[in-house]
Design a protein around this motif. Structure first.
Motif, PDB file in Angstrom:
ATOM      1  N   VAL A   6       4.092   0.290   2.646  1.00 39.94           N
ATOM      2  CA  VAL A   6       3.390  -0.589   3.596  1.00 39.94           C
ATOM      3  C   VAL A   6       3.196  -1.953   2.932  1.00 39.94           C
ATOM      4  O   VAL A   6       2.333  -2.131   2.073  1.00 39.94           O
TER       5      VAL A   6
ATOM      6  N   PRO B 298      -2.184 -11.452  14.578  1.00 40.02           N
ATOM      7  CA  PRO B 298      -2.595 -10.240  15.284  1.00 40.02           C
ATOM      8  C   PRO B 298      -3.046  -9.150  14.314  1.00 40.02           C
ATOM      9  O   PRO B 298      -2.806  -9.246  13.102  1.00 40.02           O
ATOM     10  N   SER B 299      -3.677  -8.129  14.835  1.00 37.34           N
ATOM     11  CA  SER B 299      -4.178  -7.028  14.032  1.00 37.34           C
ATOM     12  C   SER B 299      -3.053  -6.452  13.161  1.00 37.34           C
ATOM     13  O   SER B 299      -1.951  -6.233  13.642  1.00 37.34           O
ATOM     14  N   GLY B 300      -3.349  -6.256  11.890  1.00 32.84           N
ATOM     15  CA  GLY B 300      -2.381  -5.625  10.992  1.00 32.84           C
ATOM     16  C   GLY B 300      -1.418  -6.598  10.327  1.00 32.84           C
ATOM     17  O   GLY B 300      -0.530  -6.179   9.595  1.00 32.84           O
ATOM     18  N   CYS B 301      -1.615  -7.907  10.524  1.00 38.12           N
ATOM     19  CA  CYS B 301      -0.649  -8.875   9.963  1.00 38.12           C
ATOM     20  C   CYS B 301      -0.891  -9.144   8.484  1.00 38.12           C
ATOM     21  O   CYS B 301      -0.098  -9.809   7.831  1.00 38.12           O
ATOM     22  N   GLY B 302      -2.017  -8.659   7.935  1.00 39.70           N
ATOM     23  CA  GLY B 302      -2.237  -8.782   6.492  1.00 39.70           C
ATOM     24  C   GLY B 302      -3.282  -9.807   6.092  1.00 39.70           C
ATOM     25  O   GLY B 302      -3.490 -10.057   4.911  1.00 39.70           O
ATOM     26  N   LYS B 303      -3.991 -10.365   7.058  1.00 45.58           N
ATOM     27  CA  LYS B 303      -4.919 -11.453   6.725  1.00 45.58           C
ATOM     28  C   LYS B 303      -6.127 -10.952   5.930  1.00 45.58           C
ATOM     29  O   LYS B 303      -6.539 -11.595   4.961  1.00 45.58           O
ATOM     30  N   THR B 304      -6.682  -9.794   6.315  1.00 46.03           N
ATOM     31  CA  THR B 304      -7.833  -9.269   5.567  1.00 46.03           C
ATOM     32  C   THR B 304      -7.410  -8.888   4.156  1.00 46.03           C
ATOM     33  O   THR B 304      -8.135  -9.150   3.179  1.00 46.03           O
ATOM     34  N   THR B 305      -6.241  -8.309   4.028  1.00 46.43           N
ATOM     35  CA  THR B 305      -5.756  -7.929   2.700  1.00 46.43           C
ATOM     36  C   THR B 305      -5.630  -9.177   1.826  1.00 46.43           C
ATOM     37  O   THR B 305      -6.023  -9.172   0.653  1.00 46.43           O
TER      38      THR B 305
ATOM     39  N   GLU C 253     -13.722 -12.447   9.947  1.00 50.12           N
ATOM     40  CA  GLU C 253     -14.137 -12.292  11.348  1.00 50.12           C
ATOM     41  C   GLU C 253     -15.664 -12.321  11.486  1.00 50.12           C
ATOM     42  O   GLU C 253     -16.243 -11.419  12.093  1.00 50.12           O
TER      43      GLU C 253
ATOM     44  N   ALA D 164       1.697  -5.019   3.180  1.00 51.42           N
ATOM     45  CA  ALA D 164       0.650  -5.680   3.975  1.00 51.42           C
ATOM     46  C   ALA D 164       0.778  -7.198   3.872  1.00 51.42           C
ATOM     47  O   ALA D 164       0.535  -7.916   4.831  1.00 51.42           O
TER      48      ALA D 164
ATOM     49  N   PHE E 139       0.870  -1.180   0.000  1.00 51.48           N
ATOM     50  CA  PHE E 139       0.000   0.000   0.000  1.00 51.48           C
ATOM     51  C   PHE E 139       0.903   1.226   0.000  1.00 51.48           C
ATOM     52  O   PHE E 139       1.879   1.274   0.777  1.00 51.48           O
TER      53      PHE E 139
END
Ligand code: ATP
Length: 382
Positions: free
Chosen positions: A17, A38-45, A175, A19, A13
């Motif tokens: 960044v 954890p939050s921000g590790c890139g799973k949603t991306t 999630e 991701a 990004f």
């Protein structure tokens, strides 16, 4: 039906960044794969790239045998379920479930009198499918209600029904249980597993919750800072974590980490943390690393009250003497905060225990389940 593959996928990004960083992951046809971290590790991306909602910077996404990088989201034959349900508030449950189907299958037929017969057949088929799925998810009694007239759990089931009714090749779930209370989460978790068994649709499920990952995934892929750390069956990840990060992320209470050194004493090799030392089998790679500093990892559940019967027979080699600082009752067991000289560790011990706070007692460690990590790379030594 189809598997999904990430082939050297990177997503940057802005300028810097990263991701997702060179992700290689094969999800088999009909598999339930959990992406966790954890939050921000890139799973949603990562998930959004499969959906086509995000373009990859490098690499290929495959659905079945097809490279889908340039295939628009609507043509990928996937269905996505989000945390916030994303239902249409002005439509009732029936229409929410039927909407996508109508859009796809009745397109072009609606206004053509010449196709009226065909449109009627399709409508009937849609009606059958909506009712069948609603029954499957136990929401058939709410078909006339609007989303605002439903509880959170019911809304999530409508969102699931809407995804299922399309019979996609792949389910993507981000999630989906986060907005539910604890009891409903456990219930819906079980329901999702059951549905997956029944439908056998390839599923990628994103969560930051290690319990969800452990209980739901046939395999789990653990990510950190955009990098895949390990991918395996939950039991294997738990028993053989690839590195210290995975070891600390999976398991509750978390694994104890203790600074230690590999030493030789007599004919044996030990991992020595000053306050106690544990033997290392000659066949273990660490046995050839005399003098090396390591991190010793012991899960709380592998430390047993030596005065109670357990799978671990106390011996001079595996038994430590510790003071019980605090005992937290959980009903079925205690979480015990122990100190051994300057060291503090956590143990979960059987509720049959007689030990009391402030008492010094003996505890046996399961030597078969002791972990060693390289201090520099944090990778498991085994
Ligand atoms: P969470 O559990 O909090 O949703 P995540 O593991 O799903 O986290 P991502 O949402 O994939 O993580 O984000 C990975 C990284 O990419 C984060 O550092 C995030 O800030 C960054 N990121 C995500 N989307 C964008 C965007 N559209 N623009 C810039 N940076 C982004």
């Amino acid at each position: 039906m189809a598997g999904v593959a990430f082939k050297g996928i990177t997503k940057v990004f802005g300028k810097d960044v990263k991701a997702v960083n060179n992700l290689n992951l094969d999800i088999k046809d009909k598999e339930f794969m959990v992406l966790v971290g954890p939050s921000g590790c890139g799973k949603t991306t990562a998930l959004r790239m499969v959906a086509g909602l995000e373009e990859s910077t490098e690499g290929d996404i495959m659905i079945g045998d097809v490279r889908v990088n340039d295939v628009p989201p609507k043509d990928r034959d996937i269905a996505m379920v989000f945390q916030n349900y994303a239902l249409y508030p002005h439509m009732n449950v029936y229409d929410n479930i039927a909407f996508g189907l109508r859009l796809r299958e009745l397109k072009g037929f609606f206004w053509q009198v010449s196709h009226a017969g065909e449109a009627k057949k399709i409508k009937q088929d849609i009606d059958n499918r909506v009712r069948e799925v609603a029954k499957m998810l136990d929401i058939d009694q709410y078909l006339h209600r609007r989303p605002k007239e439903l509880s959170g759990g019911q809304r999530q089931r409508v969102a699931l029904a809407r995804a299922i009714v399309r019979k996609p090749k792949v389910f993507l779930m981000d999630e989906p249980l986060s907005n539910l209370d604890a009891k409903l989460r456990v219930q819906t978790r079980a329901e999702l597993i059951r549905l997956h068994r029944q439908l056998g649709i390839t599923t990628i499920y994103v969560t930051h919750d290690q319990v969800e990952a452990m209980t739901m995934g046939q395999r789990m892929a653990i990510m950190r800072d955009g990098l895949l750390q390990q991918c395996d069956e939950p039991e294997k990840v738990y028993a053989y974590p690839a590195n210290k990060f995975v070891a600390s992320f999976i398991g509750s209470p978390p694994m104890n980490f203790i600074d230690a050194k590999i030493v030789q004493s007599g004919t044996g090799v030990y991992v020595d943390c000053d306050e106690f030392k544990l033997p290392i089998p000659a066949s273990h790679p660490a046995a050839g690393m005399i003098g090396k500093r390591v991190t010793l990892g012991i899960r709380p559940e592998e430390i047993f009250d030596a005065n109670l019967p357990s799978n671990v027979t106390p011996t001079d080699d595996n038994t430590i003497t510790a003071k019980v600082d605090v005992l937290e009752p959980l009903g079925h067991e205690y979480v015990a905060y122990l100190s051994i000289g300057k060291l503090s560790i956590i143990a979960t011990i059987d509720n049959e225990t007689r030990v009391k706070e402030a008492q010094v007692s003996k505890f046996a460690i399961n030597l078969d389940r002791v972990h060693l990590f390289d201090v520099e790379t944090e990778n498991a030594i085994r």
